[in-house]
Design a protein around this motif. Structure first.
Motif, PDB file in Angstrom:
ATOM      1  N   PHE A  56       5.485   6.944  -1.473  1.00 14.16           N
ATOM      2  CA  PHE A  56       5.928   5.869  -2.563  1.00 14.16           C
ATOM      3  C   PHE A  56       4.603   5.266  -3.340  1.00 14.16           C
ATOM      4  N   PHE A  57       3.741   4.647  -2.377  1.00 14.55           N
ATOM      5  CA  PHE A  57       2.581   4.299  -2.920  1.00 14.55           C
ATOM      6  C   PHE A  57       1.574   5.089  -3.574  1.00 14.55           C
ATOM      7  N   ASP A  58       1.560   6.425  -3.414  1.00 12.92           N
ATOM      8  CA  ASP A  58       0.980   7.389  -4.076  1.00 12.92           C
ATOM      9  C   ASP A  58       1.266   7.681  -5.416  1.00 12.92           C
ATOM     10  N   GLN A  59       2.801   7.714  -5.547  1.00 14.91           N
ATOM     11  CA  GLN A  59       3.381   8.047  -6.755  1.00 14.91           C
ATOM     12  C   GLN A  59       3.025   6.776  -7.708  1.00 14.91           C
ATOM     13  N   ILE A  60       3.360   5.636  -7.123  1.00 16.51           N
ATOM     14  CA  ILE A  60       3.383   4.543  -8.136  1.00 16.51           C
ATOM     15  C   ILE A  60       2.212   3.658  -8.422  1.00 16.51           C
ATOM     16  N   TYR A  61       1.021   4.077  -7.532  1.00 15.70           N
ATOM     17  CA  TYR A  61      -0.129   3.308  -7.698  1.00 15.70           C
ATOM     18  C   TYR A  61      -0.758   2.976  -9.222  1.00 15.70           C
ATOM     19  N   TYR A  62      -1.239   4.025  -9.722  1.00 13.76           N
ATOM     20  CA  TYR A  62      -1.718   3.800 -11.095  1.00 13.76           C
ATOM     21  C   TYR A  62      -0.996   3.551 -11.959  1.00 13.76           C
ATOM     22  N   PRO A  63       0.253   4.203 -12.214  1.00 12.97           N
ATOM     23  CA  PRO A  63       1.262   3.620 -13.392  1.00 12.97           C
ATOM     24  C   PRO A  63       1.630   2.280 -13.319  1.00 12.97           C
ATOM     25  N   VAL A  64       1.558   1.666 -12.218  1.00 12.01           N
ATOM     26  CA  VAL A  64       1.937   0.269 -12.262  1.00 12.01           C
ATOM     27  C   VAL A  64       0.620  -0.853 -12.078  1.00 12.01           C
ATOM     28  N   LEU A  65      -0.422  -0.391 -11.909  1.00  8.57           N
ATOM     29  CA  LEU A  65      -1.566  -1.055 -11.428  1.00  8.57           C
ATOM     30  C   LEU A  65      -1.940  -2.190 -12.176  1.00  8.57           C
ATOM     31  N   GLU A  66      -1.848  -2.006 -13.356  1.00  6.79           N
ATOM     32  CA  GLU A  66      -1.995  -3.325 -14.562  1.00  6.79           C
ATOM     33  C   GLU A  66      -0.851  -4.195 -14.593  1.00  6.79           C
ATOM     34  N   ALA A  67       0.196  -3.664 -14.702  1.00  3.93           N
ATOM     35  CA  ALA A  67       1.447  -4.337 -14.988  1.00  3.93           C
ATOM     36  C   ALA A  67       2.069  -5.307 -13.937  1.00  3.93           C
ATOM     37  N   THR A  68       1.662  -5.102 -12.807  1.00  2.00           N
ATOM     38  CA  THR A  68       2.230  -5.803 -11.802  1.00  2.00           C
ATOM     39  C   THR A  68       1.220  -6.758 -10.981  1.00  2.00           C
ATOM     40  N   ILE A  69       0.225  -7.082 -11.388  1.00  2.00           N
ATOM     41  CA  ILE A  69      -0.916  -7.860 -10.976  1.00  2.00           C
ATOM     42  C   ILE A  69      -0.149  -9.031 -10.624  1.00  2.00           C
ATOM     43  N   ALA A  99      12.133   5.905  -5.019  1.00  2.00           N
ATOM     44  CA  ALA A  99      11.547   4.816  -5.711  1.00  2.00           C
ATOM     45  C   ALA A  99      10.637   5.225  -6.535  1.00  2.00           C
ATOM     46  N   THR A 100      10.715   4.875  -7.802  1.00  2.00           N
ATOM     47  CA  THR A 100       9.714   5.236  -8.648  1.00  2.00           C
ATOM     48  C   THR A 100       8.797   4.207  -9.301  1.00  2.00           C
ATOM     49  N   ALA A 101       7.853   4.470 -10.337  1.00  2.00           N
ATOM     50  CA  ALA A 101       7.079   3.402 -10.808  1.00  2.00           C
ATOM     51  C   ALA A 101       8.130   2.747 -11.831  1.00  2.00           C
TER      52      ALA A 101
END
Length: 154
Positions: free
Chosen positions: A76-89, A47-49
């Motif tokens: 998974f969380f390590d890979q996606i955390y910062y790239p999705v942080l703002e967009a998935t609130i 799974a990816t960002a």
């Protein structure tokens, strides 16, 4: 026409027990009564960002390994955390975990990360200790259906 909402199921399924839970979750999410929802299923290591950004809700599944979520789900969380942080609130998520003796540490770790992401917990985690019997499979099916149906209403 607006695109159909997407439920992303991210799982680590290394055992027959976790496979039974995953299959029940997917069966519930893809129930015939739930219309207009796409269900995407990704192993945690794949799974990816991009997958996370394209989804409207998340259903996470992991075994408990040494008192914590699997290394695959943590990756998974390590890979996606910062790239999705703002967009998935505010996006909804739910969780199922299986342990042989205790699931507390895994649930706490995942909920801490989801809180950091500002995701909204849709319902109490489905936490299973021991054997996966018909009642557990039904609870997994209900979990998948609940999360998918939540998207159908939006």
């Amino acid at each position: 026409m607006a695109p159909m909402p997407t439920l992303l199921v991210v799982h680590h399924t290394p055992s027959p027990t976790m496979q039974a839970m995953l299959e029940a979750v997917i069966a519930g999410a893809r129930d015939d009564t739930i219309e207009g929802v796409t269900v995407e299923v990704r192993p945690a290591l794949a799974a990816t960002a991009v997958d996370v950004l394209a989804a409207d809700a998340y259903l996470l599944g992991t075994p408990v390994n040494i008192g914590y979520m699997s290394g695959a789900l943590k990756h998974f969380f390590d890979q996606i955390y910062y790239p999705v942080l703002e967009a998935t609130i505010g996006r909804p998520y739910a969780l199922y975990v299986h342990g042989n003796s205790d699931t507390t540490g895994a649930v706490r770790g995942i909920e801490t990360i989801a809180t950091g992401l500002k995701w909204k917990r849709l319902r109490e985690p489905l936490s299973v200790v021991g054997e996966v019997d018909a009642a557990v499979r039904e609870a997994c099916r209900e979990l998948g259906a609940t999360v998918a149906a939540n998207l159908m209403k939006n």
